[in-house]
Each structure stands twice: as structure tokens, then as C-alpha cells.
Design an enzyme around this catalytic site. Structure first.
Site, PDB file in Angstrom:
ATOM      1  CG  ASP A 101      22.005  25.709  -4.973  1.00  0.00           C
ATOM      2  OD1 ASP A 101      21.308  26.590  -5.509  1.00  0.00           O
ATOM      3  OD2 ASP A 101      23.242  25.603  -5.164  1.00  0.00           O
ATOM      4  CG  ASP A 135      25.588  16.726  -1.731  1.00  0.00           C
ATOM      5  OD1 ASP A 135      26.241  17.754  -1.472  1.00  0.00           O
ATOM      6  OD2 ASP A 135      25.108  16.490  -2.859  1.00  0.00           O
ATOM      7  CG  ASP A 192      25.027  21.686  -7.493  1.00  0.00           C
ATOM      8  OD1 ASP A 192      25.112  20.674  -6.784  1.00  0.00           O
ATOM      9  OD2 ASP A 192      26.016  22.326  -7.888  1.00  0.00           O
ATOM     10  CG  HIS A 231      25.508  22.214  -2.350  1.00  0.00           C
ATOM     11  ND1 HIS A 231      26.191  22.174  -3.552  1.00  0.00           N
ATOM     12  CD2 HIS A 231      24.540  23.161  -2.493  1.00  0.00           C
ATOM     13  CE1 HIS A 231      25.654  23.064  -4.375  1.00  0.00           C
ATOM     14  NE2 HIS A 231      24.644  23.673  -3.744  1.00  0.00           N
ATOM     15  CB  CYS A 234      27.758  17.191  -6.895  1.00  0.00           C
ATOM     16  SG  CYS A 234      28.035  17.651  -5.191  1.00  0.00           S
TER      17      CYS A 234
END
Length: 367
Positions: free
Chosen positions: A197, A248, A119, A246, A352
Site C-alpha cells: 500500500d 502515517d 492508500d 500504514h 489518508c
């Protein structure tokens, strides 16, 4: 710089990672010891599922229960065992007590955890970049990694920190509400200062893909674009997620010419033209899972695609996601199953939970 020069430098520097799929040699895996439920704040509340947010209002600032940590650690230990058995060197951050309160001149907070190094750190080639996260509870999280980063720096790695954000109330939209279906996407943060992030970026050699989100603003994207310079190109991916956070769990490159896409969050007809020559692999919907740990996850069910590539074929995937495992096999990959649902309350899954430090490869263009 030609590939022979790159290869020579990579053989000396311990940090060398250009994409998500080159053969993995060294990785940092997060820790759960000392984990604390983040202090109550608008940037946290609207970045977790609404059902979990209701519980968070009452538990914010307290330590995670010991039984939750033990259950997740059991799965984390098995994940580490798999990595080491596959020949990957595993490094860990230092243990930190995140329950301790800290202050700046403008606000105070307790911490969170070191479960998800992806992150807040971005590795680009031989450079480690500390990113300016907008979560106050993660302000001092990078300190747990200083021992490792000093070691890497002394052995030749570059080590950069983006401007430390103020995180004053001016950055956050206090009147924020999650947009309803059909409403335009809006964000918890504004453009008061650069914040982002690292997990909102994925790497494909000279090209990085990013989604603007509730933790990454346009100023943050522009800071990284200027910092990396002309060697790299940053492409913004439009997200349809109502609580974007995020990339991903939305889109993840798996190998040269192959990208895994969450069809709920990404409109494949609106992908950048660079993907015209790529195979766009549409992920199956997440298989339903049961259990208390899943019901209080801090993540969307679409962390099902939060996989970790060990090379262009081997991929670590949650053992509960039978449909995805089947699809990956049909696409020519070699899934390695590992139970990991108990990690969800701490912020993520395999991608993550890791920061790949060294992959065997050189900087290339794939588009």
C-alpha cells in the site's frame, strides 16, 4: 538534473510532489458516495480494531448506512472548504457503486470506497504509481481516478501501475492470529507476490521511509526500490504495532528536520541513523473521544497523528486532539482544526483521505 531544470519541468507538469511539507497547490480528496463495507476476508479482519472486527463479521459486504455517510460527508465538506480557503485546488474521483460484485478466475468480492486515495497511489516527483494492494475489495478502486490520471498524463505526468497481484489464497496466512504482547510480529500476508500500500511509505525528497506491514511485504518494498532506481533511497522503519498497517499513524515527517513519532509503535532508540540530525517529536497520547462513530472506527486511535501539512508551518489536525494541537503549537507549527472523527469507519484521517498532486518545490536530499 539541476534545480533550474527541475523548476522548469515542474512549471509545465501538473504532478509535482517530492515530500510531505512543500507548499500544497493541488490535491485529490476522497469520496464517500457509493461506499460499501468490504467483503469478509482475512486481510481485512486483522487490519481493523478487534472491537470493530466483531461488527464487521455481520455487516461485511453490505452498503454503509446512509446516516453514516451523511455524517462523515459533513465533516469532509468542511475539510474541503478549509483546503480551498487556504488556496489549495481540490480534485475528486468519480462516483462508483462499490456494492457491485466482481470476479477474477480465482475469487469474487464486493468493493469498498474511495475515501482514502493515499492508500493505493504514491506520487513521487511527477510520477503517479498505482500500488498492488492486497485487499480484494480494493482491486478495481483505481478506476474511479482514471479520468483525473488521464488528464494529468496528457499534460506531462508519468503514470505507472505496479504488477497487478493475483490475490489468490496462497498469499494469505489463513491460520493468522494477532500476536500477543511479547510475541514477535507476524503478518497476514507472505511473500507469494509483491504487494504494498502506498500509505506504508512517506516521502522526504530522495529518501522514502516504509514500514513492512499486513498489507506491504518485502517483495513489494523491493519492487518499488528497483523501480525508483538509484535516484531514491528507501529506508525501512521497524514497527512495534501488533497489527501494522500504514506508516502515517506511526511516523510522519512534518518539515525538514522534524518528524512526528507515535511512541507506542516506534522505538525512537531504533530509528535509522539518518534521523540523528532531526528533531524527533514524540506525539502525545491520543485524547479520548466519545461517540458511536469513534467506537466503530476502522483505525487505531493513533490516527490522531494522521495530519496533513499544507506547508512547513500550517497543519490540518483533528479538533478533538487538544493535546496534539498544543504540542504542535509549542513545536512552532500552526494547527488548523477540523472535526474528522466520523471519517474513521471509512479508513483514516486527513493524510489518508488525500493524495497531494502538486507541491511547490524541487527534489532535494534532507538527510
Amino acid at each position: 538534473m539541476d534545480q533550474n531544470t527541475q523548476a522548469a519541468e515542474a512549471s509545465v507538469c501538473p504532478v509535482n510532489s517530492h515530500n510531505e511539507w512543500d507548499p500544497l497547490e493541488e490535491i485529490i480528496v476522497g469520496r464517500l458516495e457509493g461506499s460499501n463495507i468490504p467483503s469478509y476476508h482475512v486481510a481485512v479482519t486483522f487490519n481493523i480494531p478487534p472491537s470493530t472486527a466483531k461488527l464487521f463479521r455481520f455487516a461485511a459486504g453490505r452498503r454503509f448506512p446512509g446516516w453514516m455517510i451523511r455524517k462523515a460527508r459533513k465533516e469532509l465538506d468542511e475539510f474541503i472548504h478549509i483546503l480551498e480557503a487556504e488556496g489549495v485546488k481540490v480534485r475528486r474521483p468519480d462516483k462508483v457503486d462499490f456494492h457491485r460484485r466482481y470476479r477474477t478466475p480465482s475469487w469474487s468480492s464486493r468493493g469498498f470506497c474511495t475515501a482514502c486515495p493515499r492508500d493505493i497511489f504514491l506520487v513521487v516527483g511527477n510520477e503517479i504509481i498505482e500500488t498492488p494492494t492486497c485487499w480484494r475489495s480494493r482491486f478495481f478502486e483505481p478506476y474511479a481516478y482514471r479520468r483525473l490520471f488521464k488528464e494529468y498524463f496528457l499534460k506531462g505526468a508519468r503514470w505507472t501501475a505496479a504488477p497487478r497481484p493475483e490475490l489468490t489464497d496462497e498469499l494469505f496466512r489463513r491460520d493468522y492470529a494477532i500476536p500477543r504482547d511479547g510475541e514477535p510480529i507476524r503478518y497476514v500476508i507472505n511473500e507469494f507476490e509483491p504487494v504494498f500500500d502506498a500509505a506504508d511509505f512517506v516521502r522526504c525528497g530522495r529518501d522514502l521511509l516504509v514500514t513492512r506491514s499486513n498489507v506491504t511485504n518485502a517483495m513489494g518494498i523491493e519492487w518499488l526500490r528497483r523501480h525508483l532506481g538509484d535516484t531514491y533511497r528507501i529506508h525501512e522503519i521497524e514497527s512495534r504495532c501488533r497489527q501494522p498497517m500504514h506508516i502515517d499513524s506511526s511516523l510522519l515527517p512534518l518539515a525538514p528536520g522534524k518528524v512526528l513519532v507515535n511512541p507506542d509503535y516506534i522505538d525512537v532508540t531504533r530509528l535509522p541513523p539518518i534521523f540523528k540530525s532531526w528533531d524527533v517529536l514524540i506525539a502525545p497520547r491520543p485524547d479520548p473521544v466519545n461517540g458511536f462513530m469513534s467506537s466503530i472506527s476502522a483505525c487505531s486511535p493513533w490516527t490522531s497523528i494522521n495530519v496533513l501539512m499544507l506547508d512547513e508551518k500550517r497543519v490540518v489536525v483533528d479538533s478533538s486532539q487538544v493535546s496534539l494541537i498544543r504540542a504542535l503549537k509549542n513545536w512552532g507549527f500552526e494547527p488548523i482544526r477540523c472535526a474528522f472523527l466520523s471519517y474513521g469507519p471509512f479508513g483514516g484521517s486527513f493524510h489518508c483521505a488525500t493524495l497531494d498532486i502538486r507541491r511547490r518545490g524541487t527534489l532535494e536530499s534532507y538527510f
